[in-house]
Every structure is written in structure tokens, then in C-alpha cells.
Design an enzyme around this catalytic site. Structure first.
Site, PDB file in Angstrom:
ATOM      1  N   TYR A 143     -17.880 -58.213  -1.030  1.00 31.52           N
ATOM      2  CA  TYR A 143     -17.880 -59.169   0.080  1.00 31.52           C
ATOM      3  C   TYR A 143     -17.978 -60.622  -0.359  1.00 31.52           C
ATOM      4  O   TYR A 143     -18.204 -61.501   0.459  1.00 31.52           O
ATOM      5  CB  TYR A 143     -19.026 -58.849   1.049  1.00 31.52           C
ATOM      6  CG  TYR A 143     -18.765 -57.619   1.896  1.00 31.52           C
ATOM      7  CD1 TYR A 143     -18.548 -56.379   1.312  1.00 31.52           C
ATOM      8  CD2 TYR A 143     -18.733 -57.698   3.285  1.00 31.52           C
ATOM      9  CE1 TYR A 143     -18.308 -55.247   2.073  1.00 31.52           C
ATOM     10  CE2 TYR A 143     -18.497 -56.568   4.060  1.00 31.52           C
ATOM     11  CZ  TYR A 143     -18.283 -55.354   3.439  1.00 31.52           C
ATOM     12  OH  TYR A 143     -18.043 -54.244   4.201  1.00 31.52           O
ATOM     13  N   LYS A 194     -20.658 -44.073  -4.980  1.00 31.03           N
ATOM     14  CA  LYS A 194     -19.481 -43.251  -5.288  1.00 31.03           C
ATOM     15  C   LYS A 194     -19.268 -43.324  -6.798  1.00 31.03           C
ATOM     16  O   LYS A 194     -18.180 -43.637  -7.293  1.00 31.03           O
ATOM     17  CB  LYS A 194     -18.284 -43.807  -4.486  1.00 31.03           C
ATOM     18  CG  LYS A 194     -17.032 -42.965  -4.491  1.00 31.03           C
ATOM     19  CD  LYS A 194     -17.184 -41.614  -3.832  1.00 31.03           C
ATOM     20  CE  LYS A 194     -15.905 -40.794  -4.052  1.00 31.03           C
ATOM     21  NZ  LYS A 194     -16.110 -39.359  -3.815  1.00 31.03           N
ATOM     22  N   ASP A 226     -19.081 -39.893   0.544  1.00 32.69           N
ATOM     23  CA  ASP A 226     -18.246 -38.993   1.357  1.00 32.69           C
ATOM     24  C   ASP A 226     -19.072 -37.799   1.840  1.00 32.69           C
ATOM     25  O   ASP A 226     -19.004 -37.407   3.018  1.00 32.69           O
ATOM     26  CB  ASP A 226     -16.993 -38.552   0.581  1.00 32.69           C
ATOM     27  CG  ASP A 226     -17.283 -38.171  -0.869  1.00 32.69           C
ATOM     28  OD1 ASP A 226     -18.394 -38.464  -1.363  1.00 32.69           O
ATOM     29  OD2 ASP A 226     -16.402 -37.572  -1.507  1.00 32.69           O
ATOM     30  N   ASP A 250     -22.030 -50.972   5.495  1.00 28.03           N
ATOM     31  CA  ASP A 250     -21.279 -51.442   6.653  1.00 28.03           C
ATOM     32  C   ASP A 250     -20.735 -50.238   7.434  1.00 28.03           C
ATOM     33  O   ASP A 250     -20.906 -50.116   8.653  1.00 28.03           O
ATOM     34  CB  ASP A 250     -20.126 -52.329   6.132  1.00 28.03           C
ATOM     35  CG  ASP A 250     -19.438 -53.121   7.214  1.00 28.03           C
ATOM     36  OD1 ASP A 250     -19.772 -52.924   8.397  1.00 28.03           O
ATOM     37  OD2 ASP A 250     -18.559 -53.927   6.881  1.00 28.03           O
ATOM     38  N   ASP A 254     -22.363 -48.125  11.057  1.00 25.15           N
ATOM     39  CA  ASP A 254     -21.637 -47.924  12.316  1.00 25.15           C
ATOM     40  C   ASP A 254     -21.639 -46.450  12.698  1.00 25.15           C
ATOM     41  O   ASP A 254     -21.757 -46.101  13.878  1.00 25.15           O
ATOM     42  CB  ASP A 254     -20.201 -48.447  12.195  1.00 25.15           C
ATOM     43  CG  ASP A 254     -20.124 -49.940  12.513  1.00 25.15           C
ATOM     44  OD1 ASP A 254     -21.188 -50.597  12.509  1.00 25.15           O
ATOM     45  OD2 ASP A 254     -19.025 -50.446  12.781  1.00 25.15           O
TER      46      ASP A 254
END
Ligand code: ATP
Length: 359
Positions: A143, A194, A226, A250, A254
Site C-alpha cells: 500500500y 501466504k 486462502d 483489508d 470485509d
């Protein structure tokens, strides 16, 4: 003696001012239950101010937010008249980065059983009890906008974005998650990355073990992101605290928000422990429903609860959350939750509940 707090309020754009106006009296009433008084300092930053003056977040304004307040409450930023939303980026990301608010804290707590889109786990024991918190690293990962763009617009276009993970920054978010778990009686923490596909993520594994060594009473586990996404849907109750990088945080937050009622209730805190923080609903400015009095103020009110907690008013924060629960039980909700109440009516109901429950 009354405890006094000076809080900067940036209502912002779209539904921001509506939900903030509904939230402030509720926060005042909650703070009063602990004998505290909130002094609001309203700031005009947002699209109107930008279009009128060309100013997004002026230096003097920033200095005041850094040095002159106990916290910042933000409504929403984003306006179709500013197509690239430059002002929103400058204000929100500017504050996050310049104040070094490295913890993005997203609680996922189910406040009413009907809000969960999942079916009962077991029909014999109805009602789910989801309650976990996500700690998202808020200052690096992918980011930072660092990278290169070559041959843009051609068949050879090549985009490179650097994903940055540095030991001091990973360490501090891990420590913040552990400290919160310890202070809040949580017994399990899950770190997600990951690292089987992205070598840079191996740093997280090493530091998780190092930082975690100081917290032997907290069970520590790792999930690839995942697998975690699947497990969060299959069995969200088993999670207590999740700590992860900026991008995964992020996305997972959600997912978490949707498990407990969606955008109308999702609250967030941007924190640097020990300093004033920035508290905001997760939703945007929702221009299509702005000005109609139907925006759900609960996400703002719950963000206010996080603010109260950060100010050391844990009892007031819990009262405010209890008031939201009572409101949901009473069915006084905006149309997004199936109700017929207006933004103002929801705010007034919660404020009145807090005032009555005090006496
Ligand atoms: P952004 O890009 O800033 O996230 P957006 O319009 O894409 O903005 P939101 O503003 O978060 O996303 O809203 C998406 C939709 O969700 C809105 O159009 C609205 O229908 C609904 N929504 C969001 N927040 C609320 C709220 N507080 N109350 C009711 N509906 C909401």
C-alpha cells in the site's frame, strides 16, 4: 472531577455528516455514564472544502490533529465531483501514514443473531456467537505505492508494485495484537500470510514465533490466507484474534464484517498505541443514498465505542455497544437492516436508552 476529552470530528462527504450527527449525542450520553465529557471540534475537511479552497488537509490542520486532540472521529470521504478522490486520499491516507497509525483494528462481533448470513451451526443450539478481532498492518505491504510502470497502454505493459514487510513494523503489529489479546482475556491468536507462495511473508512466521514467546498463555496458530478465508465461513466461532498484513487484513476484515451484519455496522480504529487514534465506519460516503435520511448510523456509533475504549472509558464503550444491541433487539433500524427508522431516529433511540439506563 469530570474527565474532559477534545475530539476532532471530520464529518466529511455524502452520508458522513448524517451518520456523525446521529452518533455524537449517543457518544456523549455513553461518556456521561462514566462521568466523562466530550468536547467536539468539528473540522470542515472534505469534498466541499476541497472544491471551494483547493485544500485537502492543510499543514496547520494536520498539526492540530497531531498535537491538539485526544482522538479523531471521521464520517466518510468520497464525492463524485472529485473523480480521483484526491481529497479523500490526502486526508485519510495522509492521517494514517503521517500519524503512523499502524494498527487497523476491526472487531467482528455479532450483536444480533439475525444479522449473520450463515445458517445455525446446530439447530439444537440456535444463535451464533461470532466475536473475533482483526489486526491489520496499516502502514506497509503493497500500500505504499512504490513500484514501476512500463509500456503503459501497450501490449507489453508491465506493472510492478513492491510489497514491503520490515521487521520493526511487522513486530509492532504482532505485539499490538498479543497485547490486546492479553488485556482482553483472549486465549488464541491466529497469524495469517501466504508464505508458501510469497517468500517475503516468511518474515511474519519468524517474528510471530519470536514475539509470541513472551505470551505463553496464548495459543498461537498459523493459517495460509486462502485456508483462513474458508475456515472463517465454516467455523467463525473458533477465532478470537487474527493478525495479518495490510492486503489480507483489508480483504479478511470485509469478510468478517459481512459475517456480523455488513457495512451498516462495520466499525474500525486506526491506532498507534499510546497516541490519539482515528476512528471511522468502514463504509464509504454512499452518495446514492446521501441526503435521504436512511443511512445506517450504527457503524459510526460503534466506531465511537472504539474511540471511548481507546480513551480509557471501557465501561462507556461497553454501554454504547449494549445500547446498539438493545436497539437491534427493539428493531429500530434503517432500511438496509429491514427497518423503517431514519438515521436520526436510530441515533435518538440509542441516546435515550443510554440516558434512561443511567438513572
Ligand atoms: P467507497 O468507494 O468510498 O467505499 P462506495 O459507494 O463504493 O464508496 P460505500 O459508500 O461504502 O461504497 O457504499 C456502498 C453501498 O452500500 C451504498 O451505495 C449503500 O447502498 C450501502 N451502504 C454503505 N454504507 C451504508 C450505511 N451506513 N447505511 C446504509 N447503506 C449503506
Amino acid at each position: 472531577m469530570t474527565k474532559q476529552f477534545r475530539i476532532a470530528v471530520i464529518p466529511g462527504d455524502g452520508i458522513g455528516p448524517e451518520v456523525i450527527d446521529a452518533a455524537l449525542p449517543a457518544l456523549e450520553a455513553a461518556a456521561a455514564t462514566e462521568g466523562a465529557r466530550m468536547n467536539w471540534h468539528r473540522l470542515p475537511y472534505g469534498a466541499d472544502h476541497y472544491l471551494a479552497t483547493g485544500e485537502t488537509l492543510p499543514d496547520a490542520g494536520f498539526a492540530e490533529l497531531r498535537d491538539g486532540v485526544d482522538g479523531i472521529l471521521l464520517g466518510a470521504l468520497g464525492d463524485p465531483r472529485v473523480p480521483d478522490n484526491q481529497h479523500a486520499r490526502d486526508i485519510l491516507l495522509g492521517l494514517r501514514f503521517r500519524l503512523d497509525l499502524y494498527v487497523n483494528f476491526r472487531p467482528c462481533r455479532l450483536l444480533h443473531p439475525a444479522l449473520c448470513p450463515l445458517r445455525e451451526r446446530d439447530p439444537r443450539t440456535p444463535g451464533r456467537s461470532i466475536d473475533f478481532a482483526i489486526f491489520r498492518e496499516n502502514t506497509e505491504g503493497g500500500y505504499l505505492g512504490q513500484g514501476t510502470a512500463e509500456h503503459v497502454g501497450t501490449a507489453e505493459e508491465r506493472q510492478v508494485t513492491h510489497e514491503i514487510h520490515t521487521a520493526p513494523k511487522v513486530t509492532r503489529i504482532l505485539r499490538a495484537a498479543f497485547e490486546w489479546a492479553k488485556a482482553n482475556g483472549r486465549t488464541r491468536i491466529t497469524m495469517s500470510d501466504k508464505s508458501n507462495a510469497v517468500p517475503a511473508h516468511r518474515l511474519w512466521g519468524r517474528l510471530f514465533a519470536e514475539v509470541g514467546a513472551a505470551y505463553p498463555d496464548i495459543t498461537q496458530e498459523h493459517r495460509y490466507v486462502d485456508a483462513l478465508a474458508m475456515e472463517l465461513v465454516r467455523d467463525p466461532e473458533r477465532f478470537q484474534v487474527i493478525v495479518t498484513n495490510n492486503l489480507f487484513g483489508d480483504i479478511l476484515s470485509d469478510l468478517g464484517a459481512e459475517l456480523v451484519g455488513g457495512l451498516g455496522l462495520a466499525a474500525s480504529a486506526n491506532i498507534h498505541p499510546g497516541r490519539p487514534g482515528l476512528f471511522e465506519p468502514v463504509h464509504g460516503s454512499a452518495p446514492t443514498i446521501a441526503g435521504r435520511g436512511i443511512a445506517n448510523p450504527l457503524a459510526s456509533i460503534l466506531s465511537g465505542s472504539l474511540l471511548l475504549d481507546h480513551l480509557g472509558l471501557a465501561g462507556a464503550a461497553e454501554r454504547l455497544t449494549a445500547a446498539v444491541r438493545a436497539d437491534l433487539d427493539a428493531g429500530v433500524t434503517t432500511p438496509d437492516l429491514g427497518g423503517t427508522a431514519s438515521t436520526t431516529e436510530v441515533g435518538r433511540w440509542i441516546t435515550a436508552w443510554l440516558q434512561h439506563s443511567r438513572s
